[in-house]
Write a protein that holds these residues in place. Structure first.
Motif, mmCIF file in Angstrom:
data_model
loop_
_atom_site.group_PDB
_atom_site.id
_atom_site.type_symbol
_atom_site.label_atom_id
_atom_site.label_comp_id
_atom_site.label_asym_id
_atom_site.label_seq_id
_atom_site.Cartn_x
_atom_site.Cartn_y
_atom_site.Cartn_z
ATOM 1 N N PRO A 34 -6.968 5.813 4.576
ATOM 2 C CA PRO A 34 -8.254 5.204 4.945
ATOM 3 C C PRO A 34 -8.933 4.403 3.850
ATOM 4 O O PRO A 34 -9.704 3.490 4.145
ATOM 5 C CB PRO A 34 -9.116 6.404 5.352
ATOM 6 N N MET A 35 -8.675 4.717 2.581
ATOM 7 C CA MET A 35 -9.372 4.025 1.495
ATOM 8 C C MET A 35 -8.692 2.699 1.163
ATOM 9 O O MET A 35 -8.308 2.421 0.029
ATOM 10 C CB MET A 35 -9.439 4.925 0.253
ATOM 11 N N ILE A 36 -8.563 1.872 2.156
ATOM 12 C CA ILE A 36 -7.813 0.619 2.025
ATOM 13 C C ILE A 36 -8.469 -0.348 1.042
ATOM 14 O O ILE A 36 -7.802 -1.189 0.443
ATOM 15 C CB ILE A 36 -7.628 -0.027 3.423
ATOM 16 N N LEU A 37 -9.776 -0.225 0.835
ATOM 17 C CA LEU A 37 -10.494 -1.094 -0.095
ATOM 18 C C LEU A 37 -10.874 -0.364 -1.383
ATOM 19 O O LEU A 37 -11.621 -0.896 -2.201
ATOM 20 C CB LEU A 37 -11.739 -1.676 0.582
ATOM 21 N N GLY A 38 -10.353 0.829 -1.552
ATOM 22 C CA GLY A 38 -10.643 1.616 -2.738
ATOM 23 C C GLY A 38 -11.680 2.692 -2.463
ATOM 24 O O GLY A 38 -12.379 2.674 -1.446
ATOM 25 N N SER A 74 -3.475 -9.978 0.425
ATOM 26 C CA SER A 74 -3.613 -9.482 -0.934
ATOM 27 C C SER A 74 -2.903 -8.146 -1.098
ATOM 28 O O SER A 74 -2.153 -7.923 -2.060
ATOM 29 C CB SER A 74 -5.096 -9.331 -1.285
ATOM 30 N N LEU A 75 -3.112 -7.256 -0.149
ATOM 31 C CA LEU A 75 -2.467 -5.947 -0.190
ATOM 32 C C LEU A 75 -0.950 -6.056 -0.097
ATOM 33 O O LEU A 75 -0.218 -5.381 -0.829
ATOM 34 C CB LEU A 75 -2.982 -5.081 0.961
ATOM 35 N N SER A 119 1.227 -2.958 3.351
ATOM 36 C CA SER A 119 0.755 -2.183 2.203
ATOM 37 C C SER A 119 1.276 -0.753 2.212
ATOM 38 O O SER A 119 0.706 0.120 1.557
ATOM 39 C CB SER A 119 -0.779 -2.186 2.175
ATOM 40 N N MET A 120 2.357 -0.515 2.942
ATOM 41 C CA MET A 120 3.028 0.781 2.959
ATOM 42 C C MET A 120 4.369 0.659 2.237
ATOM 43 O O MET A 120 5.048 -0.367 2.355
ATOM 44 C CB MET A 120 3.237 1.264 4.397
ATOM 45 N N LEU A 121 4.746 1.709 1.519
ATOM 46 C CA LEU A 121 5.980 1.663 0.727
ATOM 47 C C LEU A 121 6.468 3.088 0.506
ATOM 48 O O LEU A 121 5.675 4.033 0.455
ATOM 49 C CB LEU A 121 5.697 0.977 -0.605
ATOM 50 N N SER A 122 7.783 3.252 0.394
ATOM 51 C CA SER A 122 8.327 4.565 0.024
ATOM 52 C C SER A 122 9.597 4.381 -0.793
ATOM 53 O O SER A 122 10.339 3.411 -0.621
ATOM 54 C CB SER A 122 8.606 5.429 1.263
ATOM 55 N N VAL A 123 9.837 5.328 -1.692
ATOM 56 C CA VAL A 123 11.012 5.332 -2.565
ATOM 57 C C VAL A 123 11.883 6.521 -2.183
ATOM 58 O O VAL A 123 11.391 7.661 -2.106
ATOM 59 C CB VAL A 123 10.604 5.442 -4.044
ATOM 60 N N HIS A 124 13.165 6.264 -1.938
ATOM 61 C CA HIS A 124 14.102 7.300 -1.519
ATOM 62 C C HIS A 124 15.289 7.301 -2.478
ATOM 63 O O HIS A 124 15.908 6.254 -2.693
ATOM 64 C CB HIS A 124 14.596 7.037 -0.090
ATOM 65 N N PHE A 126 0.271 4.470 0.272
ATOM 66 C CA PHE A 126 -0.705 3.573 0.877
ATOM 67 C C PHE A 126 -1.471 2.896 -0.258
ATOM 68 O O PHE A 126 -2.263 3.539 -0.952
ATOM 69 C CB PHE A 126 -1.667 4.349 1.781
ATOM 70 N N LEU A 127 -1.240 1.605 -0.428
ATOM 71 C CA LEU A 127 -1.929 0.897 -1.497
ATOM 72 C C LEU A 127 -3.338 0.514 -1.058
ATOM 73 O O LEU A 127 -3.599 0.332 0.139
ATOM 74 C CB LEU A 127 -1.151 -0.348 -1.916
ATOM 75 N N ASN A 128 -4.232 0.417 -2.031
ATOM 76 C CA ASN A 128 -5.587 -0.042 -1.747
ATOM 77 C C ASN A 128 -5.851 -1.313 -2.539
ATOM 78 O O ASN A 128 -5.256 -1.544 -3.591
ATOM 79 C CB ASN A 128 -6.601 1.058 -2.080
#
Length: 426
Positions: free
Chosen positions: A63-67, A326-327, A356-361, A404-406
C-alpha cells in the motif's frame, strides 16, 4: 546490526500474541532469527526499535506506493479524525472514493468497500455464487486470496512458508467446492471445467501473482482464461488486492488488456489503512443486499479515516499517472543491477519483474508457477535475506513474496541496495 530491543520485544509479544505476531510471515520462520520491530517510517525508510535505518522493499506489502507517511494521506486522516472516527452511517466521502475508483478502473460500474483483502475476496466469491447459482470455484496453486476457508487450498505465501497450505479448521465440505488449477497452464483449467461442466461459478486469480514470488501470466494463458470463462458462463474474478492501483491507474486489467467480471482491491486503495473492496458491473453488483439477496455487511466498512486515506492516495495517483512509469523504471534499474551482480557471482538465479513488483529466486529454472517457485534454494535465500538485512536493506522475509517498490526510493537507495548485494558471500 544490533537488534537487541527487537528481540526483547518479540520475546514479550510471544507471551500474549500467538507466535508473537498478528500475521504469520512477520515471524521470520522462513528465514530464521527474530523479526524486526518498527518504531516509525518515513519515505523509503524504516526505523526500527534499535535505531537502525532500513531501506524498505515491502512497502507494508504494497500500500505504501508513494512512501511511508505520505503527507497528503497523513493530513487527510488527521483532519478527518478530528470530526469523528466511526459512525456506522453513510458518509459523503464513501461516495467520493467510489466515484474516483470507478472512474480509474475499466469495466466496473459499482464498488462495495470492506475492511480487508480477505473480506473482499470472500465476498466476491459469495456474490459470484449468488449471481450464477453455482457452487464451485477454481483457484490456482500458489495464489493467495486471504485466509477465508475456501481459499486455503495450496494458498501460497504465508501458508506455504509455514508448511500448511491446507489449514486445519477448513472442512472437507468447504474444500470440495474449491478446485485447484496450475498457474500459466490453460490445459489444467480446461480439464477441470470439462469435468465439472455447468457447476463452476467463478475462477479467481491473481492476474500478476505476488504470493509465490512475482509470477507473470503468459498472453496465451490469460487471454485463454478470459475466453474460456465467456464460453462456459463462468465469472472471472481478478484479485487485484496487490496489483490494483499499483501496476497502473486501472490495475492489471488495464495493463494486460483483459476485462474481468468481478475485481477485488485492498492495499493501495486504503492508503495504508485497513480497506478492501470488490467491484463489478451493475448487473452483478445489483445482487448484493440491500438491492438483492446476496448478504454482505460490515460495521466498520467505509470507515471515514480509511476512506480519507484512500481518497488522498488515489487522487494523487490519478492526477500523476507518470508515477507508474517512474516506479517501473526504478524497478527495472534494480533488476538490472541485481542481475549483473548475481551473474558475476555465478549463482543460479531467476528475477521476475512486472511494473513495480519484483522477486529473486535462487534456481536455474524459469519461475512460472507454484511448482517452479518452490524449487528455489531456500538456504541461499536465507543467507541473502540476512546478509542484506545486516547491510540495512529490508526485503520480504520469505522466498514466496514479491518485493513492492515505492516511489520515495531514490536511485541512490537503489545503488546502495545493489552495492549491498555485491558485498554478500552467497
Amino acid at each position: 546490526m544490533i537488534y537487541q530491543r527487537s528481540s526483547a520485544l518479540f520475546a514479550e509479544a510471544k507471551k500474549v500474541i500467538p507466535g508473537g505476531v498478528n500475521s504469520p510471515v512477520r515471524a521470520f520462520n522462513a528465514v530464521g532469527g527474530d523479526p524486526i520491530f518498527v518504531k516509525e517510517a518515513k519515505g523509503a525508510y524504516l526505523y526500527d526499535e534499535d535505531g537502525n535505518r532500513l531501506i524498505d522493499y515491502i512497502a507494508s506489502w504494497g500500500p505504501m506506493i508513494l512512501g511511508h507517511a505520505f503527507e497528503p494521506v497523513v493530513k487527510a486522516v488527521i483532519e478527518k479524525a478530528k470530526k469523528g472516527t466511526s459512525f456506522g452511517m453513510p458518509t459523503e466521502i464513501e461516495t467520493q472514493l467510489a466515484e474516483l475508483a470507478v472512474s480509474m478502473v475499466p469495466n466496473i460500474d459499482k464498488i462495495r468497500f470492506v475492511n480487508s483483502g480477505t473480506e473482499a475476496c470472500m465476498s466476491a466469491v459469495r456474490l459470484a455464487r449468488g449471481f450464477t447459482g453455482k457452487d464451485k470455484i477454481i483457484k490456482f496453486a500458489g495464489c493467495y486470496h486471504g485466509h477465508s476457508d475456501s481459499f486455503l487450498i495450496q494458498a501460497g505465501s504465508g501458508a506455504v512458508t509455514f508448511g500448511a497450505p491446507n489449514s486445519p479448521g477448513v472442512t472437507q465440505g468447504t474444500a470440495k467446492d474449491t478446485l485447484l488449477a496450475e498457474y500459466n497452464d490453460l490445459a489444467s483449467i480446461q480439464t477441470l471445467v470439462k469435468a465439472n461442466k455447468g457447476a463452476i461459478a467463478a475462477i479467481i486469480i491473481e492476474p500478476v501473482a505476488g504470493n509465490m514470488g512475482c509470477i507473470i501470466p503468459t498472453d496465451e494463458f490469460i487471454q485463454g482464461l478470459r475466453t474460456l470463462c465467456t464460453q462456459e458462463d463462468i465469472l472471472l474474478i481478478f484479485d487485484e488486492v496487490m496489483t490494483g492501483f499499483r501496476l497502473g491507474k486501472g490495475g492489471a486489467q488495464e495493463v494486460l488488456g483483459i476485462d474481468a467480471d468481478i475485481l477485488t482491491f485492498g492495499k493501495v486503495i486504503g492508503g495504508g489503512l485497513p480497506v478492501g473492496a470488490f467491484a463489478a458491473r451493475s448487473e452483478i453488483m445489483g445482487h448484493l443486499a440491500p438491492e438483492g439477496p446476496v448478504y454482505q455487511a460490515g460495521t466498520l466498512s467505509g470507515n471515514p479515516l480509511a476512506m480519507s486515506a484512500g481518497l488522498a492516495m488515489l487522487s494523487e495517483l490519478n492526477s500523476k499517472p507518470e508515477i507508474f512509469n517512474s516506479l517501473a523504471q526504478k524497478t527495472e534499474y534494480l533488476h538490472q543491477g541485481f542481475e549483473k551482480v548475481l551473474n558475476a557471482k555465478g549463482i543460479p538465479f531467476q528475477i521476475n519483474r512486472f511494473g513495480s513488483m519484483l522477486s529473486v529466486h535462487f534456481t536455474e529454472e524459469p519461475v512460472i508457477d507454484f511448482a517452479s517457485s518452490a524449487k528455489g534454494n531456500n538456504e541461499t535465500f536465507k543467507k541473502y535475506f540476512h546478509g542484506m538485512l545486516d547491510k540495512g536493506i529490508y526485503l520480504p522475509p520469505s522466498a514466496f513474496e514479491s518485493y513492492f517498490l515505492n516511489d520515495a526510493l531514490s536511485y541512490a537507495d537503489l545503488d546502495e541496495t545493489i552495492s549491498a548485494l555485491e558485498g554478500l558471500s552467497l
